[in-house]
Design a protein around this motif. Structure first.
Motif, PDB file in Angstrom:
ATOM      1  N   ARG A 197     -11.706  -1.492  -2.396  1.00 36.52           N
ATOM      2  CA  ARG A 197     -10.735  -0.583  -3.003  1.00 36.52           C
ATOM      3  C   ARG A 197      -9.704  -1.360  -3.792  1.00 36.52           C
ATOM      4  O   ARG A 197      -9.396  -2.517  -3.507  1.00 36.52           O
ATOM      5  CB  ARG A 197      -9.997   0.216  -1.915  1.00 36.52           C
ATOM      6  CG  ARG A 197     -10.860   1.176  -1.152  1.00 36.52           C
ATOM      7  CD  ARG A 197     -10.830   2.519  -1.794  1.00 36.52           C
ATOM      8  NE  ARG A 197     -11.526   3.487  -0.938  1.00 36.52           N
ATOM      9  CZ  ARG A 197     -11.934   4.637  -1.352  1.00 36.52           C
ATOM     10  NH1 ARG A 197     -11.724   4.993  -2.595  1.00 36.52           N
ATOM     11  NH2 ARG A 197     -12.549   5.453  -0.549  1.00 36.52           N
TER      12      ARG A 197
ATOM     13  N   THR B 243     -17.356   6.171  -8.188  1.00 32.60           N
ATOM     14  CA  THR B 243     -17.358   7.074  -7.033  1.00 32.60           C
ATOM     15  C   THR B 243     -17.788   6.380  -5.746  1.00 32.60           C
ATOM     16  O   THR B 243     -17.612   6.944  -4.668  1.00 32.60           O
ATOM     17  CB  THR B 243     -18.280   8.289  -7.290  1.00 32.60           C
ATOM     18  OG1 THR B 243     -19.584   7.792  -7.600  1.00 32.60           O
ATOM     19  CG2 THR B 243     -17.762   9.118  -8.452  1.00 32.60           C
ATOM     20  N   THR B 244     -18.333   5.178  -5.846  1.00 36.36           N
ATOM     21  CA  THR B 244     -18.713   4.407  -4.666  1.00 36.36           C
ATOM     22  C   THR B 244     -18.392   2.943  -4.896  1.00 36.36           C
ATOM     23  O   THR B 244     -18.135   2.521  -6.029  1.00 36.36           O
ATOM     24  CB  THR B 244     -20.231   4.524  -4.357  1.00 36.36           C
ATOM     25  OG1 THR B 244     -20.957   3.991  -5.464  1.00 36.36           O
ATOM     26  CG2 THR B 244     -20.634   5.961  -4.110  1.00 36.36           C
ATOM     27  N   GLY B 245     -18.409   2.200  -3.839  1.00 38.45           N
ATOM     28  CA  GLY B 245     -18.170   0.772  -3.946  1.00 38.45           C
ATOM     29  C   GLY B 245     -17.960   0.155  -2.584  1.00 38.45           C
ATOM     30  O   GLY B 245     -18.085   0.822  -1.555  1.00 38.45           O
ATOM     31  N   GLN B 246     -17.610  -1.112  -2.573  1.00 42.05           N
ATOM     32  CA  GLN B 246     -17.341  -1.801  -1.318  1.00 42.05           C
ATOM     33  C   GLN B 246     -15.872  -2.169  -1.163  1.00 42.05           C
ATOM     34  O   GLN B 246     -15.387  -2.301  -0.054  1.00 42.05           O
ATOM     35  CB  GLN B 246     -18.190  -3.067  -1.228  1.00 42.05           C
ATOM     36  CG  GLN B 246     -19.665  -2.765  -1.131  1.00 42.05           C
ATOM     37  CD  GLN B 246     -20.473  -4.041  -0.941  1.00 42.05           C
ATOM     38  OE1 GLN B 246     -19.977  -5.145  -1.123  1.00 42.05           O
ATOM     39  NE2 GLN B 246     -21.718  -3.878  -0.579  1.00 42.05           N
TER      40      GLN B 246
ATOM     41  N   ASP C 184      -9.125   4.697  -5.788  1.00 41.08           N
ATOM     42  CA  ASP C 184     -10.319   4.256  -6.511  1.00 41.08           C
ATOM     43  C   ASP C 184     -10.997   3.044  -5.875  1.00 41.08           C
ATOM     44  O   ASP C 184     -10.345   2.182  -5.287  1.00 41.08           O
ATOM     45  CB  ASP C 184      -9.959   3.862  -7.943  1.00 41.08           C
ATOM     46  CG  ASP C 184      -9.404   5.005  -8.758  1.00 41.08           C
ATOM     47  OD1 ASP C 184      -9.496   6.161  -8.318  1.00 41.08           O
ATOM     48  OD2 ASP C 184      -8.864   4.731  -9.841  1.00 41.08           O
ATOM     49  N   TRP C 185     -12.302   2.992  -6.075  1.00 40.51           N
ATOM     50  CA  TRP C 185     -13.066   1.797  -5.768  1.00 40.51           C
ATOM     51  C   TRP C 185     -12.825   0.808  -6.892  1.00 40.51           C
ATOM     52  O   TRP C 185     -12.615   1.190  -8.045  1.00 40.51           O
ATOM     53  CB  TRP C 185     -14.557   2.121  -5.649  1.00 40.51           C
ATOM     54  CG  TRP C 185     -14.857   3.006  -4.484  1.00 40.51           C
ATOM     55  CD1 TRP C 185     -15.100   4.348  -4.517  1.00 40.51           C
ATOM     56  CD2 TRP C 185     -14.925   2.616  -3.115  1.00 40.51           C
ATOM     57  NE1 TRP C 185     -15.320   4.821  -3.249  1.00 40.51           N
ATOM     58  CE2 TRP C 185     -15.216   3.776  -2.359  1.00 40.51           C
ATOM     59  CE3 TRP C 185     -14.779   1.410  -2.437  1.00 40.51           C
ATOM     60  CZ2 TRP C 185     -15.352   3.752  -0.981  1.00 40.51           C
ATOM     61  CZ3 TRP C 185     -14.912   1.384  -1.059  1.00 40.51           C
ATOM     62  CH2 TRP C 185     -15.199   2.548  -0.343  1.00 40.51           C
TER      63      TRP C 185
END
Length: 135
Positions: free
Chosen positions: A87, A82-85, A64-65
């Motif tokens: 983890r 579902t997205t991110g910078q 997961d982010w």
């Protein structure tokens, strides 16, 4: 594993502060006993699922982010963004004290991070035919 899968496996159907015990020294390598390095897996007591070194030794990356609101997510199999910078990683490490090795502790890092205190736990999903064979 996802963060929720990691937490389920780490708890091992038990209710402890750390994976397998309320006594950190029984189950984890941490700042006070690690000799300032990661240790060979399996020297401490396992958790309820027979998994070793979930608390302490190395932080474990999750799929997961990172999201601040994880603790407010649905109780059953929460999904991270579902997205991110950054983890998520869980479990604490040999450099951390007791608070960093609790099952509830979570942290994050850039996916490009390389450090002696960060690792992964490999897992796989069984197909339906494999699940039937293992029953």
């Amino acid at each position: 594993p996802t963060e929720a899968e990691w937490e389920y496996a780490a708890r091992g159907e038990q209710y402890h502060k750390y994976a397998g015990s309320n006594n950190l020294n029984e189950v984890a390598w941490h700042f006070g006993n690690s000799q300032n390095k990661a240790q060979i897996v399996g020297q401490k007591q396992p958790n309820g699922f027979g998994l070793y070194d979930i608390s302490g030794n190395v932080n474990e990356w999750c799929w997961d982010w990172y999201e601040e609101g994880y603790h407010n997510a649905p109780l059953k199999d929460p999904k991270g963004p579902t997205t991110g910078q950054k983890r998520v990683f869980r479990g604490g490490c040999w450099r951390g004290d007791s608070s960093y090795n609790r099952l509830s502790f979570r942290d994050f890092g850039l996916p490009s991070i390389k450090h002696l205190s960060v690792g992964i736990r490999l897992c796989r999903t069984l197909s339906e035919s494999n699940q039937a064979e293992s029953s």
